[in-house]
Design a protein around this motif. Structure first.
Motif, PDB file in Angstrom:
ATOM      1  N   GLU A  53       2.466  14.219   7.778  1.00 53.29           N
ATOM      2  CA  GLU A  53       1.034  13.868   7.701  1.00 53.29           C
ATOM      3  C   GLU A  53       0.163  15.049   7.283  1.00 53.29           C
ATOM      4  O   GLU A  53      -0.964  14.855   6.848  1.00 53.29           O
ATOM      5  CB  GLU A  53       0.493  13.362   9.052  1.00 53.29           C
ATOM      6  CG  GLU A  53       1.325  12.350   9.771  1.00 53.29           C
ATOM      7  CD  GLU A  53       2.514  12.959  10.526  1.00 53.29           C
ATOM      8  OE1 GLU A  53       2.323  13.829  11.401  1.00 53.29           O
ATOM      9  OE2 GLU A  53       3.636  12.554  10.211  1.00 53.29           O
ATOM     10  N   ILE A  72      -3.026   9.703   3.704  1.00 51.07           N
ATOM     11  CA  ILE A  72      -2.187   8.845   4.540  1.00 51.07           C
ATOM     12  C   ILE A  72      -2.953   7.561   4.870  1.00 51.07           C
ATOM     13  O   ILE A  72      -4.117   7.589   5.233  1.00 51.07           O
ATOM     14  CB  ILE A  72      -1.790   9.574   5.847  1.00 51.07           C
ATOM     15  CG1 ILE A  72      -0.998  10.844   5.547  1.00 51.07           C
ATOM     16  CG2 ILE A  72      -1.026   8.645   6.790  1.00 51.07           C
ATOM     17  CD1 ILE A  72       0.431  10.660   5.169  1.00 51.07           C
ATOM     18  N   GLY A  73      -2.279   6.434   4.717  1.00 53.56           N
ATOM     19  CA  GLY A  73      -2.887   5.135   5.001  1.00 53.56           C
ATOM     20  C   GLY A  73      -3.753   4.609   3.868  1.00 53.56           C
ATOM     21  O   GLY A  73      -4.257   3.492   3.947  1.00 53.56           O
ATOM     22  N   GLN A  74      -3.896   5.391   2.790  1.00 54.01           N
ATOM     23  CA  GLN A  74      -4.763   4.977   1.688  1.00 54.01           C
ATOM     24  C   GLN A  74      -4.014   4.984   0.347  1.00 54.01           C
ATOM     25  O   GLN A  74      -3.579   3.969  -0.128  1.00 54.01           O
ATOM     26  CB  GLN A  74      -5.996   5.892   1.602  1.00 54.01           C
ATOM     27  CG  GLN A  74      -6.916   5.784   2.806  1.00 54.01           C
ATOM     28  CD  GLN A  74      -7.492   4.400   2.970  1.00 54.01           C
ATOM     29  OE1 GLN A  74      -7.930   3.785   2.005  1.00 54.01           O
ATOM     30  NE2 GLN A  74      -7.472   3.890   4.192  1.00 54.01           N
ATOM     31  N   GLU A 112       2.314   5.067   4.518  1.00 61.93           N
ATOM     32  CA  GLU A 112       1.483   3.917   4.916  1.00 61.93           C
ATOM     33  C   GLU A 112       0.384   3.640   3.891  1.00 61.93           C
ATOM     34  O   GLU A 112      -0.783   3.450   4.232  1.00 61.93           O
ATOM     35  CB  GLU A 112       0.882   4.158   6.310  1.00 61.93           C
ATOM     36  CG  GLU A 112       1.937   4.410   7.369  1.00 61.93           C
ATOM     37  CD  GLU A 112       1.375   4.858   8.702  1.00 61.93           C
ATOM     38  OE1 GLU A 112       0.133   4.867   8.875  1.00 61.93           O
ATOM     39  OE2 GLU A 112       2.182   5.215   9.578  1.00 61.93           O
ATOM     40  N   LYS A 145      -1.851   2.006   0.678  1.00 58.46           N
ATOM     41  CA  LYS A 145      -2.388   0.755   0.144  1.00 58.46           C
ATOM     42  C   LYS A 145      -2.264   0.761  -1.387  1.00 58.46           C
ATOM     43  O   LYS A 145      -2.112  -0.280  -2.001  1.00 58.46           O
ATOM     44  CB  LYS A 145      -3.847   0.587   0.550  1.00 58.46           C
ATOM     45  CG  LYS A 145      -4.035   0.377   2.048  1.00 58.46           C
ATOM     46  CD  LYS A 145      -5.494   0.087   2.377  1.00 58.46           C
ATOM     47  CE  LYS A 145      -5.648  -0.241   3.835  1.00 58.46           C
ATOM     48  NZ  LYS A 145      -6.032   0.929   4.637  1.00 58.46           N
TER      49      LYS A 145
END
Length: 171
Positions: free
Chosen positions: A57, A83-85, A120, A122
């Motif tokens: 991360e 991260i996460g995007q 993670e 998108k």
């Protein structure tokens, strides 16, 4: 031919450094790489050691190895990670004899799944040199959607160039 796609080990980062430092000027130009921007091998290795000392991360990049029957055939790197995007990926088959055989498509498909799972994501982007046919064709076959062609410096090793932006969106 059994293809394996997995997170790269620190020891394998030497193969990335060797790939770029032994590439012909013509190959580097096709990749959009400015040879004057390649860090010296020892400095580059220290940067990878520092990266691997951090949790995923907190890294500026994420590296993936591509193997065929346990032999290294190429790699992908991700940078500009949120991260996460979203993130940007780069792809390279290091063994010239294995290029243009469709292996890259399977490697890219599996790498996409790995990036989406571990980071993670998108959205995942890739911006190869607009005049380098092979990665553009590979991305299309691997399920990426063409977004646009524009001028940019896609990464720290690159010169200003026309790139095609490709994307996979799972947002």
């Amino acid at each position: 031919m059994a293809i394996t796609v997995r997170p790269m080990t620190l020891q394998e980062t030497a193969l990335i450094i060797e790939y770029f430092h032994t590439a012909t000027p013509e190959h580097l130009e096709m990749l959009g790489v400015d040879p004057t921007r390649l860090p010296p091998a020892s400095q580059w290795q220290r940067l990878y050691e520092q990266m691997f000392d951090r949790p995923v991360e907190q890294r500026g990049g994420f590296l993936v190895s591509w193997l065929s029957d346990d032999t290294f055939l190429g790699f992908s790197t991700a940078d500009k990670i949120r991260i996460g995007q979203h993130a940007n990926m780069h792809l390279h088959i290091t063994d010239a004899s294995l290029r243009k055989q469709g292996i890259g498509v399977e490697c890219v498909r599996r790498t996409v799944e790995l990036y989406f799972q571990i980071l993670e994501l998108k959205q995942l982007f890739c911006e190869p040199n607009a005049f380098n046919v092979a990665p553009n064709r590979t991305l299309q076959k691997a399920g990426f959607t063409y977004v646009k062609t524009h001028m940019t410096v896609p990464g720290p090793l690159n010169f200003h160039q026309a790139v095609n932006r490709w994307m996979i969106d799972r947002g």
